[in-house]
Design an enzyme around this catalytic site. Structure first.
Site, PDB file in Angstrom:
ATOM      1  N   GLU A 172       0.839  -1.210   0.000  1.00  0.00           N
ATOM      2  CA  GLU A 172       0.000   0.000   0.000  1.00  0.00           C
ATOM      3  C   GLU A 172       0.872   1.259   0.000  1.00  0.00           C
ATOM      4  OE1 GLU A 172      -3.328  -0.162   2.778  1.00  0.00           O
ATOM      5  OE2 GLU A 172      -4.153  -1.862   1.685  1.00  0.00           O
ATOM      6  N   GLU A 295      -4.875  -8.765  -0.278  1.00  0.00           N
ATOM      7  CA  GLU A 295      -5.698  -8.428   0.893  1.00  0.00           C
ATOM      8  C   GLU A 295      -7.140  -8.357   0.434  1.00  0.00           C
ATOM      9  OE1 GLU A 295      -4.487  -5.238   3.484  1.00  0.00           O
ATOM     10  OE2 GLU A 295      -2.354  -5.728   3.206  1.00  0.00           O
TER      11      GLU A 295
HETATM   12  O1  AHR Z   1      -5.334  -5.821   6.867  1.00  0.00           O
HETATM   13  C1  AHR Z   1      -5.317  -4.642   7.590  1.00  0.00           C
HETATM   14  C2  AHR Z   1      -4.653  -3.512   6.840  1.00  0.00           C
HETATM   15  O2  AHR Z   1      -5.415  -3.174   5.725  1.00  0.00           O
HETATM   16  C3  AHR Z   1      -3.292  -3.783   6.272  1.00  0.00           C
HETATM   17  O3  AHR Z   1      -2.276  -3.629   7.195  1.00  0.00           O
HETATM   18  C4  AHR Z   1      -3.184  -2.752   5.183  1.00  0.00           C
HETATM   19  O4  AHR Z   1      -2.340  -3.160   4.142  1.00  0.00           O
HETATM   20  C5  AHR Z   1      -4.617  -2.550   4.749  1.00  0.00           C
HETATM   21  O5  AHR Z   1      -4.953  -1.220   4.662  1.00  0.00           O
END
Ligand code: AHR
Length: 495
Positions: A172, A295
């Site tokens: 991110e 994710e």
């Molecule tokens: O999964 C929780 C968070 O969500 C992670 O650390 C981040 O990459 C995303 O914003």
């Protein structure tokens, strides 16, 4: 009862369902690693070299193909050298401002992967790290012998290098990983990845930090400027029924509206993959670069009374339906989606397992992963579904989704989701080109209450049961699914 029809071409293979779609993600966040996975050798909780034995055993059953670590946002403030040899504590600024003992570091993560029989996927630090730090980490893990890093690894108790396949260059980086513009990150990506070398026969699959949800410009720029140097490009999307900042919605006390919205937002993954893939196709028509959804999952309000920075949420049949729907979408995009990692394995977000002291429970989502593992690396069969409409107030969605695969032995597995919270689904499937089969069997995950969940006092409330509500005859499969149900049917080869 709503009527759904489908045709499955049992002799037409559309591709392979990459097993890595069933991957996981575990971050240093809340009770995910510490307590959930790592208790230390001196704990009274039974453990294997500090790793919780009960959790490792339950996760092993899922055939987890790949596990991403150490973050998440944590990755871009993690300095790996503090987590090997003599440990140095660090402040976990993103997740509750806790002090991380760094007891769980590279050696412990690699041991966990060995116990689970999965590939490690390590996310490196671009946001607050250096090129040298990243290069040293790769040398430490994968170089055979005789260099400062490989010698240090040996001093720390690991003689042989590890095999490290998947390596992410940051996380991110448009946000917690450095607030970068895509042009800047693309250049940094090119720079950092240069020094992620292949040593001692190890070959690294390099994953570039990708877009947030519908940031198509990010994908465009990354593909344009760096596709030649990447094997994968990530995408993050969470299913949040409410608003990220103002309240995501209770994990357990939700309305019918929120059920519908959750299913709608889960279905949005299809549009996101389609549109990001379209951009990738322009720069990579052969689909060499994988879309890595590292994710995904439901992100709901934390359990009342828990630290909000720990992201500890309950998990109901709604989460199970959202997960199953995602898998059907990933299967459809098998040619581009090479990996997906649900967030997060234990005690965080849409977890497989929740723990409380020495007790643990399996969530409804765990059971979907367990039921669907038969699709891992199986051939995707051509299928077309004409779903009935699931109508709720002004909105509508397809009531069922169906996915079919054939494994190497020739067994066919058909998974069906009925996301409708009120109506049963009548499903008629024509099985074209099907050879003679043995006795079929079925499994169902279903409850009458839409917020049914497993708790520490009632850990088996929601669990798969044998399903007999179907027939297979003369190439026709008829099934009747209750509302809110995930079904897996097995049509074995005839012996
Ligand atoms: O999964 C929780 C968070 O969500 C992670 O650390 C981040 O990459 C995303 O914003």
């Amino acid at each position: 009862m709503s009527k759904n029809t489908a045709v499955i071409q049992t002799d037409i293979i559309e591709g392979t369902i990459n097993k890595n779609i069933y991957g996981h993600f575990a971050e240093h966040l809340g009770r995910g690693i510490y307590e959930g996975i790592w208790v230390g050798e001196d704990s009274r909780i039974p453990n294997i070299e500090g790793i919780r034995a009960d959790v490792a055993q339950a996760l092993k059953k899922l055939n987890i193909p790949v596990l991403r670590w150490p973050g998440g946002c944590f990755a871009d403030e993690y300095h790996w050298a503090n987590g090997v040899g003599e440990r140095q504590t660090m402040l976990n600024t993103h997740w509750g401002g806790t002090i991380d003992s760094n007891e769980f570091g590279t050696h412990e993560f690699m041991r966990l992967c060995e116990l689970l029989g999965c590939e490690p996927y390590i996310a490196g630090n671009v946001g607050s790290g250096t090129v040298k730090e990243m290069a040293d980490w790769v040398e430490y893990m994968t170089f055979e012998a005789g260099t400062p890093m490989s010698d240090w690894r040996k001093e720390n108790g690991r003689e042989k290098p590890w095999k490290l396949k998947y390596f992410g260059i940051g996380n991110e980086n448009w946000g917690c990983g450095g607030n970068m513009h895509p042009e800047y990150y693309a250049d940094l990506y090119r720079n950092f990845q240069t020094y992620v070398r292949n040593y001692s026969g190890n070959e690294v699959f390099k994953i570039a930090g990708g877009a947030n949800v519908d940031d198509y410009r990010w994908t465009e720029i990354l593909m344009k400027k760096a596709a030649d140097l990447m094997d994968g490009l990530s995408l993050h999307y969470y299913t949040i029924p409410g608003d990220f900042w103002k309240g995501k919605g209770s994990a357990t006390e939700f309305s019918e509206d929120e059920w519908f919205i959750t299913m709608k937002k889960a279905a949005y993954m299809d549009e996101l993959i389609t549109r990001h893939s379209c951009i990738m196709d322009q720069y990579d028509p052969d689909k060499r670069v994988g879309l890595i959804i590292d994710e995904w999952g439901t992100w709901l309000d934390p359990e009342p009374g828990t630290n909000p920075g720990f992201l500890y949420q309950q998990n109901t049949i709604r989460d199970a339906l959202a997960a199953a729907s995602h898998f059907h979408i990933f299967h459809q995009h098998a040619s581009r989606v090479q990996m997906a990692n649900i967030a997060q394995t234990v005690n965080v977000l849409q977890a497989m397992i929740l723990t409380e002291g020495e007790n643990m429970l399996l969530t409804p989502t765990y059971h979907v992963f367990d039921m669907f593992k038969v699709h891992q690396d199986a051939f995707l069969l051509a299928a077309e579904t004409k779903a009935a409409r699931y109508e709720w107030k002004d909105g509508q969605l397809p009531q069922v989704s169906i996915s079919a695969s054939k494994n190497k032995a020739g067994d066919i597995h058909i998974s069906i989701c009925n996301i409708d919270h009120l109506q049963k689904a009548d499903v008629k499937i024509e099985l074209r080109g099907m050879s003679k089969r043995g006795n079929p069997s079925g499994t169902i995950l279903h409850t009458d209450k839409m917020n049914a969940r497993n708790t520490f006092s009632s850990p088996e409330n929601v669990k798969p049961k044998p399903f007999a509500g179907f027939t297979v005859q003369d190439g026709k499969l008829n099934a009747e699914l209750p509302p809110m149900a995930v079904v897996l049917l097995t049509l074995p080869t005839s012996k």
